[in-house]
Write an enzyme that holds these catalytic residues in place. Structure first.
Site, short mmCIF file in Angstrom:
data_model
loop_
_atom_site.label_atom_id
_atom_site.label_comp_id
_atom_site.label_asym_id
_atom_site.label_seq_id
_atom_site.Cartn_x
_atom_site.Cartn_y
_atom_site.Cartn_z
N GLN A 29 0.81 -1.21 0.00
CA GLN A 29 0.00 0.00 0.00
C GLN A 29 0.85 1.26 0.00
OE1 GLN A 29 -2.17 -0.68 3.68
NE2 GLN A 29 -0.27 -1.44 4.56
N ASP A 84 -0.15 0.65 13.59
CA ASP A 84 0.24 1.93 14.18
C ASP A 84 0.55 1.82 15.67
OD1 ASP A 84 -2.36 2.34 15.69
OD2 ASP A 84 -3.13 2.36 13.65
N ASP A 141 0.39 -12.73 7.37
CA ASP A 141 -1.02 -12.70 6.99
C ASP A 141 -1.88 -13.12 8.18
OD1 ASP A 141 -3.53 -13.09 5.94
OD2 ASP A 141 -2.86 -14.20 4.18
N GLY A 142 -2.74 -12.21 8.66
CA GLY A 142 -3.58 -12.51 9.80
C GLY A 142 -4.57 -13.63 9.54
N ASP A 158 -8.19 -4.99 13.95
CA ASP A 158 -8.00 -3.56 13.70
C ASP A 158 -7.51 -3.42 12.26
OD1 ASP A 158 -7.43 -0.89 13.68
OD2 ASP A 158 -5.80 -0.97 15.14
N SER A 159 -8.44 -3.53 11.34
CA SER A 159 -8.11 -3.58 9.91
C SER A 159 -8.50 -2.28 9.23
CB SER A 159 -8.85 -4.74 9.25
OG SER A 159 -10.24 -4.47 9.21
N THR A 160 -8.22 -2.21 7.94
CA THR A 160 -8.74 -1.11 7.13
C THR A 160 -10.24 -1.35 6.91
OG1 THR A 160 -7.98 -2.33 5.18
CG2 THR A 160 -6.56 -0.57 5.98
N ASP A 161 -10.90 -0.45 6.18
CA ASP A 161 -12.36 -0.51 6.02
C ASP A 161 -12.82 -1.84 5.41
OD1 ASP A 161 -12.44 2.02 7.05
OD2 ASP A 161 -12.55 3.02 5.10
N PRO A 165 -9.22 -4.70 -0.01
CA PRO A 165 -8.27 -5.70 0.48
C PRO A 165 -8.67 -6.36 1.80
CG PRO A 165 -7.14 -3.70 -0.21
CD PRO A 165 -8.59 -3.40 -0.23
#
Length: 280
Positions: A29, A84, A141-142, A158-161, A165
């Site tokens: 990304q 983060d 990879d989770g 706690d992922s992206t939207d 992906p």
């Protein structure tokens, strides 16, 4: 100069920025960091706001603490994503946690957050060097990690939207793997996007979770930097009531946004969305 994240239907969240601090492209990304006028530093991944340093606790506190305070004895926690460092920081505030594992696919995000964001209170640097006693970092990879590892009291995603992906993290197959990976009792919690702008994704994920978990809960919270209110979904394995939290334990945490003494306020949803979820 400004940074704008555009959501569906032409809705945007904008910040005035003083300068761009960094832009890099990882294997996965585009990573950007900006200095904003009023909210500290902004971290964006592929153009979407992950956090602003002045206000990030409005996301990390409601993601982490309701689940950990609802569980009677959370000793082993898995965090998927969260590069983060904010989520793992909040997890480790709970003294009863003996082991917390954070699985993040993009090492560059962790390294950049450690150097330029700094909300982790030094944890990421220690974890990158494998020097943290209670927390371990796995770069990988989770989804794969969850299939191969079990025995967690709480799993936090706690992922992206829930689009693009990260869609696999909102699939029925993934929920089944999470259920199997949890002890009994166990709690699974994930962010689930904007209540108003990702309504279909929220209701779809809720419907899939209901097929897998013994009980499913939804709640929301106003998050600084996101198209609020922001949704969260909880799946419970075993006999456990997520609507009750240990207020006594919470008093040691000194929270700023999530209020355990008014835990019930989390469950206020717009009437039409609550009715839509209840019909599923």
């Amino acid at each position: 100069m400004e940074f704008i994240e555009w959501y569906p239907r032409g809705y945007g969240v904008a910040f005035k920025v003083k300068r761009k601090i960094l832009e890099r492209k990882s294997k996965y990304q585009k990573i950007e960091i900006y200095e904003t006028e009023g909210f500290g530093r902004l971290l964006a991944l592929d153009g979407t706001v992950q956090l602003v340093t002045e206000g990030e606790k409005s996301y990390h506190e409601p993601l982490v603490h309701p689940a950990l305070l609802a569980h009677p004895n959370p000793e082993r926690v898995l965090v998927i994503g969260g590069g983060d460092g904010g989520t793992i920081r909040e997890v480790l505030r709970h003294k009863e946690i003996k082991e917390a594992i954070m699985v993040e696919i993009d090492r560059m995000v962790v390294e950049i957050a450690s150097e330029f964001i700094g909300i982790d209170e030094g944890l990421l640097g220690k974890m990158l060097k494998n020097e943290c006693k209670r927390a371990k970092l796995v770069i990988g990879d989770g989804v794969k990690f969850l299939k191969e590892n079990k025995g967690f009291d709480v799993i936090i995603v706690d992922s992206t939207d829930p689009v693009g992906p990260a869609e696999m993290l909102f699939s029925e197959e993934f929920y089944k793997d999470a259920y199997e990976a949890l002890k009994d009792p166990g709690i699974y919690v994930t962010q689930a996007g904007s209540v108003y702008l990702f309504t279909d994704e929220l209701t779809g994920a809720y419907k899939r979770m209901k097929k897998v978990f013994d009980r499913v809960y939804y709640y929301s919270f106003p998050v600084i930097g996101y198209a609020s209110p922001w949704a969260f979904l909880v799946g419970v394995k075993g006999e456990l009531d997520f609507k009750k939290v240990d207020v006594r334990r919470a008093k040691q945490l000194k929270l700023e946004y999530y209020d355990p003494e008014n835990h019930e306020t989390l469950f206020q949803m717009p009437k039409y969305i609550r009715e839509k979820l209840q019909r599923l």
